[in-house]
Design a protein around this motif. Structure first.
Motif, PDB file in Angstrom:
ATOM      1  N   LYS A  37       0.856  -1.185   0.000  1.00  0.00           N
ATOM      2  CA  LYS A  37       0.000   0.000   0.000  1.00  0.00           C
ATOM      3  C   LYS A  37       0.889   1.231   0.000  1.00  0.00           C
ATOM      4  O   LYS A  37       1.967   1.213   0.574  1.00  0.00           O
ATOM      5  N   LEU A  51      -3.313   3.823  -2.062  1.00  0.00           N
ATOM      6  CA  LEU A  51      -3.445   2.948  -3.219  1.00  0.00           C
ATOM      7  C   LEU A  51      -2.947   1.576  -2.775  1.00  0.00           C
ATOM      8  O   LEU A  51      -1.866   1.461  -2.202  1.00  0.00           O
ATOM      9  N   SER A  52      -3.742   0.547  -3.031  1.00  0.00           N
ATOM     10  CA  SER A  52      -3.378  -0.817  -2.641  1.00  0.00           C
ATOM     11  C   SER A  52      -3.174  -1.657  -3.892  1.00  0.00           C
ATOM     12  O   SER A  52      -4.022  -1.668  -4.784  1.00  0.00           O
ATOM     13  N   VAL A  53      -2.042  -2.357  -3.957  1.00  0.00           N
ATOM     14  CA  VAL A  53      -1.701  -3.189  -5.102  1.00  0.00           C
ATOM     15  C   VAL A  53      -1.885  -4.659  -4.701  1.00  0.00           C
ATOM     16  O   VAL A  53      -1.345  -5.097  -3.683  1.00  0.00           O
ATOM     17  N   TYR A  54      -2.658  -5.382  -5.516  1.00  0.00           N
ATOM     18  CA  TYR A  54      -2.978  -6.779  -5.232  1.00  0.00           C
ATOM     19  C   TYR A  54      -2.540  -7.677  -6.392  1.00  0.00           C
ATOM     20  O   TYR A  54      -2.471  -7.237  -7.537  1.00  0.00           O
ATOM     21  N   HIS A  67      -2.354  -8.267 -11.700  1.00  0.00           N
ATOM     22  CA  HIS A  67      -2.089  -7.307 -10.625  1.00  0.00           C
ATOM     23  C   HIS A  67      -3.024  -6.130 -10.855  1.00  0.00           C
ATOM     24  O   HIS A  67      -3.187  -5.682 -11.985  1.00  0.00           O
ATOM     25  N   THR A  69      -4.602  -2.315  -8.968  1.00  0.00           N
ATOM     26  CA  THR A  69      -4.444  -1.274  -7.955  1.00  0.00           C
ATOM     27  C   THR A  69      -5.795  -0.636  -7.684  1.00  0.00           C
ATOM     28  O   THR A  69      -6.484  -0.229  -8.623  1.00  0.00           O
ATOM     29  N   SER A  90      -6.634   0.097 -11.911  1.00  0.00           N
ATOM     30  CA  SER A  90      -5.774  -0.280 -13.037  1.00  0.00           C
ATOM     31  C   SER A  90      -5.521  -1.774 -12.975  1.00  0.00           C
ATOM     32  O   SER A  90      -5.620  -2.389 -11.916  1.00  0.00           O
TER      33      SER A  90
END
Length: 176
Positions: A37, A51-54, A67, A69, A90
């Motif tokens: 994050k 912003l959280s990236v998974y 992936h 965000t 995104s």
């Protein structure tokens, strides 16, 4: 006295239902993996906006990972789950190993779904196949029951040979 107990029990039940609705509900069996994050808006006395990236592996197509965000609203409303999350998201999907299909799928099949507000908004990742180019197509969007959302992102994964494994044809795994 009995009326007061009934009223208190109803209030507790309502609070439990609201708490269950506020907690993030992810419809897919496999939760995405949080990678990191990053704070975007500093708030002195409440949680920051982030912003959280998974990362998420496609559940029926081995060798493909996505992936994405998501923005997370800060402040006390965001922390409590009362703020409606923003629609911007995104997406990037890639081949990360030999591709193999576990099942057939239809164009636009749902790969992942997550609720983004208390009642009406949800985020969805759906998949399709461009058989002419042997390419998987992933689309992420958020929608509302009433008005929808134009916010979306698309990512494509051309299926390539991996090592000695030939590239399977995605068109052979589409349900007609």
């Amino acid at each position: 006295m009995t009326f007061c107990k009934s009223l208190m029990a109803a209030g507790i039940s309502a609070m439990l239902l609201i708490t269950a609705a506020i907690s993030p509900a992810i419809a897919a069996d496999d939760d995405p993996e949080l990678i990191f994050k990053k704070s975007t808006v500093f708030r002195l006395l409440s949680p920051n906006a982030k912003l959280s990236v998974y990362a998420l592996d496609d559940p029926i197509i081995e060798g493909v990972a996505c992936h994405f965000t998501l923005p997370e609203i800060g402040g006390w409303k965001g922390w409590a789950g009362f703020a409606e999350e923003r629609s911007e998201v995104s997406l990037a999907c890639r081949q990360v190993g030999p591709v193999s299909f576990k099942a057939k799928f239809e164009q636009g099949d749902e790969m992942y779904k997550q609720r983004r507000s208390l009642f009406f908004k949800k985020l969805q990742i759906v998949r399709g196949c461009d058989p002419e180019r042997n390419t998987l197509v992933y689309l992420v969007y958020s929608d509302r029951i009433i008005e929808g959302s134009p916010q979306n992102s698309t990512s494509t994964v051309p299926i390539m040979p991996w090592g000695n494994s030939p590239a399977p044809k995605c068109g052979e795994y589409m349900e007609k």
